[in-house]
Design a protein around this motif. Structure first.
Motif, PDB file in Angstrom:
ATOM      1  N   HIS A 177       0.916  -1.089   0.096  1.00 55.61           N
ATOM      2  CA  HIS A 177      -0.049  -0.068  -0.039  1.00 55.61           C
ATOM      3  C   HIS A 177       0.720   1.253   0.080  1.00 55.61           C
ATOM      4  N   THR A 188      -8.203   4.450  -3.491  1.00 53.64           N
ATOM      5  CA  THR A 188      -7.192   3.479  -3.326  1.00 53.64           C
ATOM      6  C   THR A 188      -7.991   2.317  -2.415  1.00 53.64           C
ATOM      7  N   ILE A 189      -7.647   1.115  -2.930  1.00 49.64           N
ATOM      8  CA  ILE A 189      -8.303  -0.012  -2.382  1.00 49.64           C
ATOM      9  C   ILE A 189      -7.138  -0.990  -1.572  1.00 49.64           C
ATOM     10  N   SER A 239      -6.508  -4.370  -0.054  1.00 53.08           N
ATOM     11  CA  SER A 239      -6.994  -5.523  -0.217  1.00 53.08           C
ATOM     12  C   SER A 239      -7.286  -6.279   1.332  1.00 53.08           C
ATOM     13  N   ILE A 255      -5.169  -0.254  -6.475  1.00 53.39           N
ATOM     14  CA  ILE A 255      -5.457  -1.731  -5.582  1.00 53.39           C
ATOM     15  C   ILE A 255      -4.075  -2.394  -5.170  1.00 53.39           C
ATOM     16  N   ALA A 272      -9.370  -8.674  -6.921  1.00 51.77           N
ATOM     17  CA  ALA A 272      -8.825  -7.368  -7.460  1.00 51.77           C
ATOM     18  C   ALA A 272      -9.214  -7.198  -8.888  1.00 51.77           C
TER      19      ALA A 272
END
Length: 331
Positions: free
Chosen positions: A137, A256-257, A259, A301, A318
């Motif tokens: 991230h 922004t993701i 997971s 992601i 994703a």
């Protein structure tokens, strides 16, 4: 940029072929165009109404510094493989490009993040919509800065907000070094220096994933957030109102993701699996709203770790989220 960048590779795109001529039977691997972001110019591109550009960020140095489980640098390849077989539902007025990868093969993560931001600026200048596949991230620091610096070419103080689907605030201090847990503190400090508001909204936050200090920091910075256990039908109307109000006050939105926001049954291949995480269908309405707002400038992601995955569940998730995002944008 050169030492970190690898151009798009068509050999990474293969899959089932139902027809060689009937576009309605095509899959995404049949239409993706692999390009060299460093050397291509807009005049040599067949620019359509909407142009998506995938880019990998092959780095998990930030996860390593954050004492997480490494392996996310293999995420972009796994996500591409999962995307390749998805059916084509775009018109011929939509392009899908693969811009290649930014890689961090040493401990110099900050340089890789800088290269990522430079490539994103170039993608936007080419009138493409960047979709970045991680990687840890720490991708968010490079992504935000690429989007922000592009916007600054027209407005020194662009109103760019951050929508983060995450179990964690990632607002840790970085006086001892940056990591995959410090990005939004770094961004907040950058914006403060320029006297620009820090607009940050988190969905999926968990008490067990953040210290009281981090909640205090979020509240001090005016961060808006929705807990994971608040993503329930009875609160959906209230939550959506809160998100729409946040987006409505912005000119642009970066999404922004992480997971690890998802329950470990849906996303086992992450650095920090979440036993009380959210299910994908619980977050989709919020992703759709953000994508359809016409304010989203880009998506990334993060934390897809194939070495820890089970039957490619996380990379497929994703790929599905990226697919839903693109479909929401093109309508």
């Amino acid at each position: 940029m050169e030492e970190h960048y690898t151009k798009g590779n068509k050999n990474m795109w293969e899959g089932r072929i139902d027809s060689l001529t009937d576009r309605s039977s095509f899959r995404l691997h049949q239409v993706v165009q692999c390009i060299d972001i460093q050397n291509i110019i807009k005049e040599n591109l067949d620019i359509k109404i909407k142009n998506f550009c995938l880019l990998g960020f092959c780095c998990d140095e930030g996860v390593k510094r954050n004492k997480g489980r490494i392996g996310a640098k293999q995420g972009p390849a796994a996500i591409r493989k999962a995307i390749a077989n998805l059916p084509l539902h775009f018109t011929n007025q939509v392009n899908l490009f693969d811009g290649g990868d930014i890689s961090c093969n040493d401990q110099y993560m900050d340089q890789a993040q800088k290269s990522l931001s430079e490539v994103i600026e170039k993608i936007l200048a080419l009138e493409m919509h960047p979709i970045i596949m991680g990687g840890g991230h720490e991708i968010a620091f490079g992504s935000f800065n690429g989007n922000f610096r592009f916007l600054q070419k027209e407005n020194p103080k662009p109103k760019l907000g951050i929508l983060n689907f995450d179990a964690h605030f990632d607002l840790r201090p970085y006086d001892q070094g940056t990591s995959s847990g410090t990005m939004f503190t770094q961004i907040a400090d950058q914006l403060k220096e320029q006297e620009i508001d820090f607009n940050y909204f988190c969905i999926g936050i968990q008490a067990m994933g953040n210290t009281k200090h981090l909640f205090d920091k979020a509240n001090t910075l005016g961060v808006e957030y929705i807990f994971a256990n608040q993503l329930v039908p009875s609160l959906e109307k209230e939550n959506i109102h809160k998100l729409r109000k946040f987006i409505g006050a912005l000119d642009h939105l970066y999404i922004t993701i992480c997971s690890d926001v998802f329950h470990l049954s849906a996303a086992p291949g992450v650095s920090a699996p979440a036993p009380l995480g959210i299910m994908p269908k619980e977050m989709l309405p919020y992703l759709h709203i953000a994508a359809k707002s016409e304010k989203s400038i880009g998506l990334d992601i993060a934390e897809v770790n194939p070495s820890l995955d089970i039957d490619n569940h996380t990379s497929k998730l994703a790929a599905g989220l990226i697919y839903e995002y693109m479909l929401s944008i093109v309508g």
